[in-house]
Write a protein that holds these residues in place. Structure first.
Motif, PDB file in Angstrom:
ATOM      1  N   ARG A 214       0.822  -1.200   0.000  1.00  0.00           N
ATOM      2  CA  ARG A 214       0.000   0.000   0.000  1.00  0.00           C
ATOM      3  C   ARG A 214       0.860   1.254   0.000  1.00  0.00           C
ATOM      4  NH1 ARG A 214      -3.744   2.239   4.851  1.00  0.00           N
ATOM      5  NH2 ARG A 214      -4.785   3.886   3.691  1.00  0.00           N
ATOM      6  N   HIS A 215       1.985   1.190   0.667  1.00  0.00           N
ATOM      7  CA  HIS A 215       2.791   2.387   0.812  1.00  0.00           C
ATOM      8  C   HIS A 215       3.939   2.454  -0.187  1.00  0.00           C
ATOM      9  CE1 HIS A 215       0.748   2.363   4.776  1.00  0.00           C
ATOM     10  NE2 HIS A 215       0.656   3.634   4.478  1.00  0.00           N
ATOM     11  N   ILE A 216       3.926   1.551  -1.173  1.00  0.00           N
ATOM     12  CA  ILE A 216       4.871   1.582  -2.304  1.00  0.00           C
ATOM     13  C   ILE A 216       6.283   1.925  -1.852  1.00  0.00           C
ATOM     14  CG2 ILE A 216       3.147   2.074  -4.065  1.00  0.00           C
ATOM     15  CD1 ILE A 216       3.874   5.025  -3.899  1.00  0.00           C
ATOM     16  N   GLN A 217       6.739   1.274  -0.791  1.00  0.00           N
ATOM     17  CA  GLN A 217       8.069   1.562  -0.281  1.00  0.00           C
ATOM     18  C   GLN A 217       8.984   0.366  -0.534  1.00  0.00           C
ATOM     19  OE1 GLN A 217       8.224   4.122   3.394  1.00  0.00           O
ATOM     20  NE2 GLN A 217       6.307   3.057   3.809  1.00  0.00           N
ATOM     21  N   ASN A 218      10.247   0.662  -0.788  1.00  0.00           N
ATOM     22  CA  ASN A 218      11.245  -0.375  -1.047  1.00  0.00           C
ATOM     23  C   ASN A 218      12.023  -0.612   0.237  1.00  0.00           C
ATOM     24  OD1 ASN A 218      13.407  -1.982  -1.943  1.00  0.00           O
ATOM     25  ND2 ASN A 218      13.321  -1.051  -3.995  1.00  0.00           N
ATOM     26  N   PHE A 219      11.664  -1.695   0.952  1.00  0.00           N
ATOM     27  CA  PHE A 219      12.279  -1.945   2.250  1.00  0.00           C
ATOM     28  C   PHE A 219      13.720  -2.437   2.107  1.00  0.00           C
ATOM     29  CE2 PHE A 219       7.712  -2.384   2.865  1.00  0.00           C
ATOM     30  CZ  PHE A 219       7.502  -1.571   3.967  1.00  0.00           C
ATOM     31  N   SER A 220      14.028  -3.124   1.022  1.00  0.00           N
ATOM     32  CA  SER A 220      15.377  -3.685   0.862  1.00  0.00           C
ATOM     33  C   SER A 220      16.421  -2.599   0.641  1.00  0.00           C
ATOM     34  CB  SER A 220      15.393  -4.682  -0.305  1.00  0.00           C
ATOM     35  OG  SER A 220      15.040  -4.038  -1.516  1.00  0.00           O
ATOM     36  N   GLU A 221      16.042  -1.456   0.077  1.00  0.00           N
ATOM     37  CA  GLU A 221      17.001  -0.401  -0.215  1.00  0.00           C
ATOM     38  C   GLU A 221      16.968   0.730   0.808  1.00  0.00           C
ATOM     39  OE1 GLU A 221      16.446   0.981  -4.170  1.00  0.00           O
ATOM     40  OE2 GLU A 221      16.507  -1.023  -5.074  1.00  0.00           O
ATOM     41  N   ALA A 222      16.171   0.587   1.861  1.00  0.00           N
ATOM     42  CA  ALA A 222      16.043   1.657   2.860  1.00  0.00           C
ATOM     43  C   ALA A 222      17.310   1.772   3.683  1.00  0.00           C
ATOM     44  CB  ALA A 222      14.852   1.378   3.764  1.00  0.00           C
ATOM     45  N   GLN A 223      17.716   2.979   3.941  1.00  0.00           N
ATOM     46  CA  GLN A 223      18.880   3.253   4.781  1.00  0.00           C
ATOM     47  C   GLN A 223      18.481   3.708   6.189  1.00  0.00           C
ATOM     48  OE1 GLN A 223      21.417   6.063   2.795  1.00  0.00           O
ATOM     49  NE2 GLN A 223      21.498   4.872   0.875  1.00  0.00           N
ATOM     50  N   GLU A 224      17.246   4.173   6.322  1.00  0.00           N
ATOM     51  CA  GLU A 224      16.808   4.710   7.618  1.00  0.00           C
ATOM     52  C   GLU A 224      15.294   4.539   7.732  1.00  0.00           C
ATOM     53  OE1 GLU A 224      16.819   8.985  10.070  1.00  0.00           O
ATOM     54  OE2 GLU A 224      17.831   8.791   8.120  1.00  0.00           O
ATOM     55  N   VAL A 225      14.834   4.371   8.957  1.00  0.00           N
ATOM     56  CA  VAL A 225      13.405   4.251   9.237  1.00  0.00           C
ATOM     57  C   VAL A 225      12.970   5.453  10.076  1.00  0.00           C
ATOM     58  CG1 VAL A 225      11.584   2.867  10.332  1.00  0.00           C
ATOM     59  CG2 VAL A 225      13.503   1.733   9.170  1.00  0.00           C
ATOM     60  N   THR A 226      11.958   6.175   9.615  1.00  0.00           N
ATOM     61  CA  THR A 226      11.420   7.299  10.399  1.00  0.00           C
ATOM     62  C   THR A 226      10.060   6.896  10.952  1.00  0.00           C
ATOM     63  OG1 THR A 226      10.372   8.277   8.447  1.00  0.00           O
ATOM     64  CG2 THR A 226      12.608   9.004   8.976  1.00  0.00           C
ATOM     65  N   HIS A 227       9.866   7.207  12.228  1.00  0.00           N
ATOM     66  CA  HIS A 227       8.634   6.820  12.902  1.00  0.00           C
ATOM     67  C   HIS A 227       7.635   7.973  12.854  1.00  0.00           C
ATOM     68  CE1 HIS A 227      10.635   3.226  14.402  1.00  0.00           C
ATOM     69  NE2 HIS A 227      11.639   3.987  14.809  1.00  0.00           N
TER      70      HIS A 227
ATOM     71  N   ASP B 293       9.846   6.127  -8.236  1.00  0.00           N
ATOM     72  CA  ASP B 293       9.857   7.214  -9.209  1.00  0.00           C
ATOM     73  C   ASP B 293       9.528   8.528  -8.507  1.00  0.00           C
ATOM     74  OD1 ASP B 293       6.701   7.770  -9.681  1.00  0.00           O
ATOM     75  OD2 ASP B 293       7.083   5.607  -9.393  1.00  0.00           O
ATOM     76  N   ALA B 294       9.809   9.629  -9.175  1.00  0.00           N
ATOM     77  CA  ALA B 294       9.664  10.953  -8.553  1.00  0.00           C
ATOM     78  C   ALA B 294       8.225  11.223  -8.128  1.00  0.00           C
ATOM     79  CB  ALA B 294      10.131  12.033  -9.520  1.00  0.00           C
ATOM     80  N   GLY B 295       7.257  10.830  -8.966  1.00  0.00           N
ATOM     81  CA  GLY B 295       5.858  11.076  -8.622  1.00  0.00           C
ATOM     82  C   GLY B 295       5.434  10.321  -7.381  1.00  0.00           C
ATOM     83  N   SER B 296       5.856   9.044  -7.276  1.00  0.00           N
ATOM     84  CA  SER B 296       5.501   8.254  -6.103  1.00  0.00           C
ATOM     85  C   SER B 296       6.149   8.820  -4.844  1.00  0.00           C
ATOM     86  CB  SER B 296       5.922   6.793  -6.306  1.00  0.00           C
ATOM     87  OG  SER B 296       5.221   6.208  -7.387  1.00  0.00           O
ATOM     88  N   CYS B 297       7.391   9.270  -4.943  1.00  0.00           N
ATOM     89  CA  CYS B 297       8.074   9.840  -3.779  1.00  0.00           C
ATOM     90  C   CYS B 297       7.397  11.130  -3.317  1.00  0.00           C
ATOM     91  CB  CYS B 297       9.541  10.094  -4.117  1.00  0.00           C
ATOM     92  SG  CYS B 297      10.514   8.572  -4.329  1.00  0.00           S
ATOM     93  N   GLU B 298       6.994  11.962  -4.272  1.00  0.00           N
ATOM     94  CA  GLU B 298       6.309  13.195  -3.897  1.00  0.00           C
ATOM     95  C   GLU B 298       4.954  12.890  -3.252  1.00  0.00           C
ATOM     96  OE1 GLU B 298       4.839  17.419  -5.922  1.00  0.00           O
ATOM     97  OE2 GLU B 298       6.038  15.985  -7.082  1.00  0.00           O
ATOM     98  N   TYR B 299       4.303  11.854  -3.779  1.00  0.00           N
ATOM     99  CA  TYR B 299       3.021  11.454  -3.195  1.00  0.00           C
ATOM    100  C   TYR B 299       3.211  10.978  -1.761  1.00  0.00           C
ATOM    101  CZ  TYR B 299      -1.041   8.466  -2.311  1.00  0.00           C
ATOM    102  OH  TYR B 299      -2.139   7.863  -1.754  1.00  0.00           O
ATOM    103  N   LEU B 300       4.262  10.201  -1.512  1.00  0.00           N
ATOM    104  CA  LEU B 300       4.530   9.737  -0.150  1.00  0.00           C
ATOM    105  C   LEU B 300       4.824  10.904   0.775  1.00  0.00           C
ATOM    106  CD1 LEU B 300       6.645   6.494  -0.712  1.00  0.00           C
ATOM    107  CD2 LEU B 300       4.354   6.671   0.272  1.00  0.00           C
ATOM    108  N   ASP B 301       5.494  11.915   0.268  1.00  0.00           N
ATOM    109  CA  ASP B 301       5.742  13.111   1.092  1.00  0.00           C
ATOM    110  C   ASP B 301       4.421  13.728   1.549  1.00  0.00           C
ATOM    111  OD1 ASP B 301       8.450  12.820   0.799  1.00  0.00           O
ATOM    112  OD2 ASP B 301       8.611  14.244  -0.873  1.00  0.00           O
TER     113      ASP B 301
END
Length: 654
Positions: free
Chosen positions: A7-20, A34-42
């Motif tokens: 649902r949150h279209i996040q790549n857990f394998s490439e994550a460097q940090e977790v924010t709570h 992609d840039a659009g998905s990242c902006e949407y997550l913001d």
């Protein structure tokens, strides 16, 4: 976490940090989509964080309002309207000044500040006291309650839309060429509305609690919060529906490919619990419909409401446990309310019995009388004395009829004056009409007993007292009008009994207007009415009764108690009584509430006016309108205080 990853279209394998993020799923950074998905997550995470902050501001606002209210009541308690100059006099000078003013039948003058405050209250009352428009929708509540509801809706609407970037992002679907997702602010907005619905849940419980914290802080009886409780529930329902519809649109239309996305999403446990919670909320709403309540009975509605509400909160935790910070307080408030009810009942009924010489919990035995009425419902009067602290006039008790059912209790206002005798006992007297349900069962049981014996008792379990002290701040220069319909006489009788037992106040005007269906109804409170007639001669008390459902009645019977003649006079349809009744027979023989209030206020010599009312909803509605019209801010500012008219009603009818 894996269930939330798609649902949150996040790549857990490439994550460097977790924010709570409080109340939401953790975020993996940096974003490698992609840039659009990242902006949407913001937008998703910033909208949620702001939503949690706005929920905190919402509760801080509510807490601040009630804290200031509570501090104001204690720092600036209601006082007698005394002029600032009198407050500076010595005790002897005050006594001389008060004696001089009393001899002139005039109250002390008010300061400019006190007069301005009284004028403001009068102006507000004249506009906000009448019953709100759209009565089929809002019931018999006042315009003031509707204004408060309007502010609440506007406040929540503001927080629902504030602080979000509204845009659309078209993003590719991994592994599928020429297939795109459409991401919009609909998802973050639906989440925001859902967060606010969670945040409102403990408020809904707080508003309906019988052992009400808000009542302790403000002095406002818990019954006055019932309207807001009901409409807070409706707001939660609307928010929940919008939240659900928003994500259904996202998962069935905006996200691709279909129907794979929808089938995957709807099978998740948190989504299933969400639909269960919405279904329970809809069922709670259906049970509030008047037709359903009449079909199932009020007691079924009440018990079902409790059970479904708790199951609903459990489903909410199953849907999104990260927001249980809003739900656990609601469960705690509900549990404390039930615990305090048990404590109250235990304190009232537990102790040492002089008769048996033992300690324990025991019901009280009430003496019963009955007036048969096959058409309108039998009327029952209960009398008993109980060792306890006297309650405040205007408060009510919940009575459980132990012979019928220990699982039900009903609110009743004592018609007796709460005064302890030499043994510490306080006399209770109650009247109720048995139309159906539990009261009908009780009446039938008592009828069987009365057929076999002239002296009948029934065991009762009490819980209370609840409500406000309706005579608080009632000054001696304040004239009192009591208007009652049927068994509503129980609400106003203690007020009048207290007044006639006090030292007479020069120039004070006191009047009772009571409408009943049958002539025999006057027997319900015959001892109390006799006391009013006996002691009321010194107070120039006027009592007027109207018989409304007997064609043989002339229209009204008027009993005027006068101090000049020192005796009771009875008159049949005098000129003044004719002005207060309309029609020529049957149900038309009822008091014209507007004429009654106008006539009373115009006859007040000095001081303010207090109107007490209890009866059918239609009578209360008319009474509010009449009192509102009599409140004249301009005339109060000029010193005509009789147009400062305050209405106190039995709001358990709402």
């Amino acid at each position: 976490m894996s269930g939330l990853a798609p649902r949150h279209i996040q790549n857990f394998s490439e994550a460097q940090e977790v924010t709570h993020h409080w109340g939401y799923a953790d975020r993996m950074v940096p974003c490698t989509n992609d840039a659009g998905s990242c902006e949407y997550l913001d937008v998703v995470y910033s909208a949620h964080d702001l939503g949690m902050m706005y929920s905190g501001i919402f509760w801080l606002t509510i807490g601040g309002i009630f804290l200031v209210w509570a501090l104001g009541r204690r720092l600036f308690p209601a006082r007698e309207p005394v002029d600032d100059l009198l407050a500076q006099l010595s005790p002897l000078q005050k006594k001389q000044a008060s004696a001089s003013l009393e001899s002139q039948h005039r109250p002390p003058p008010k300061s400019t500040l006190a007069r301005a405050w009284t004028t403001l209250r009068t102006a507000v009352r004249s506009h906000l006291l009448p019953t709100a428009p759209l009565r089929p929708l809002f019931g018999t509540t006042t315009r003031l309650q509707l204004v408060i509801l309007g502010f609440l809706v506007a406040y929540l609407t503001l927080w629902s839309f504030l602080g979000m970037k509204y845009a659309k992002w078209v993003t590719p679907v991994k592994g599928l060429a020429d297939t795109f997702n459409t991401r919009t602010t609909l998802g973050p907005w639906a989440d925001r509305v859902g967060v606010l619905a969670y945040a409102l849940t403990p408020l809904s419980i707080l508003l309906v609690s019988r052992e009400n914290l808000l009542s302790m802080l403000t002095g406002v009886p818990y019954t006055s919060f019932m309207f807001l409780h009901r409409w807070t529930g409706y707001i939660i329902l609307v928010q929940s529906v919008l939240h659900t519809l928003g994500w259904i649109l996202v998962e069935t239309w905006l996200y691709q490919p279909q129907p794979k996305v929808w089938n995957t999403w709807v099978a998740q446990l948190y989504a299933i619990w969400g639909f269960v919670a919405l279904g329970l909320l809809l069922l709670l709403w259906v049970l509030t419909w008047g037709a359903v309540t009449r079909l199932t009975g009020y007691e079924f509605f009440r018990k079902a409401h409790y059970v479904l509400a708790m199951v609903y909160i459990g489903a909410l935790i199953g849907h999104w446990e990260k927001l249980q910070c809003f739900l656990v307080p609601g469960i705690v408030l509900w549990a404390l309310d039930r615990l305090m009810r048990l404590v109250r009942t235990g304190m009232l009924h537990s102790g040492y019995s002089m008769e048996t010489g033992t300690w324990g919990f025991r019901a009280v035995q009430a003496e019963a009388k009955m007036w048969k009425d096959a058409e309108l419902g039998d009327v029952v009067r209960l009398d008993f004395a109980h060792v306890q602290k006297p309650w405040n006039i205007g408060q009510h008790f919940f009575l459980c009829f132990a012979e019928s059912s220990i699982w039900q209790s009903h609110p009743f206002t004592p018609l007796s004056l709460p005064v302890a005798d030499g043994t510490g006992k306080v006399r209770h007297s109650y009247i109720f009409r048995a139309k159906g349900g539990e009261t009908k069962k009780v009446a039938d049981l008592l009828a069987k007993k009365l057929a076999e014996s002239t002296a009948v008792t029934t065991p009762l379990i009490l819980q209370g007292a609840y409500g406000e002290n309706v005579v608080e701040g009632l000054t001696q220069d304040c004239s009192v009008l009591a208007v009652a319909g049927g068994t509503g006489i129980t609400y106003v009788l203690p007020i009048l009994l207290r007044l006639v037992r006090e030292k007479p106040a020069p120039g004070r005007k006191i009047e009772l207007v009571w409408a009943v269906k049958r002539t025999q109804d006057l027997q319900w409170v015959e001892p109390e009415m006799e006391e009013l007639r006996r002691l009321g001669t010194a107070h120039d008390l006027r009592v007027r009764t109207f018989v409304t459902a007997e064609t043989a009645a002339v229209g009204s019977e008027q009993v005027k108690v006068t101090g000049e003649k020192g005796k009771t006079e009875s008159e049949d349809e005098s000129d003044s009584a004719r002005e207060a009744s309309v029609g020529s027979g049957g149900d038309d023989h009822r008091p014209d509430v507007t004429a009654v209030v106008d006539g009373f206020v115009s006859g007040v010599a000095h001081g303010s006016t207090r109107v007490f009312g209890s009866g059918p909803p239609g009578m209360v509605v008319d009474l509010r309108a009449a009192v509102a019209r009599c409140n004249a801010a301009g005339r109060v500012w000029k010193g005509e205080e009789r147009f400062d008219v305050r209405l106190v009603c039995d709001d358990r009818l709402e």
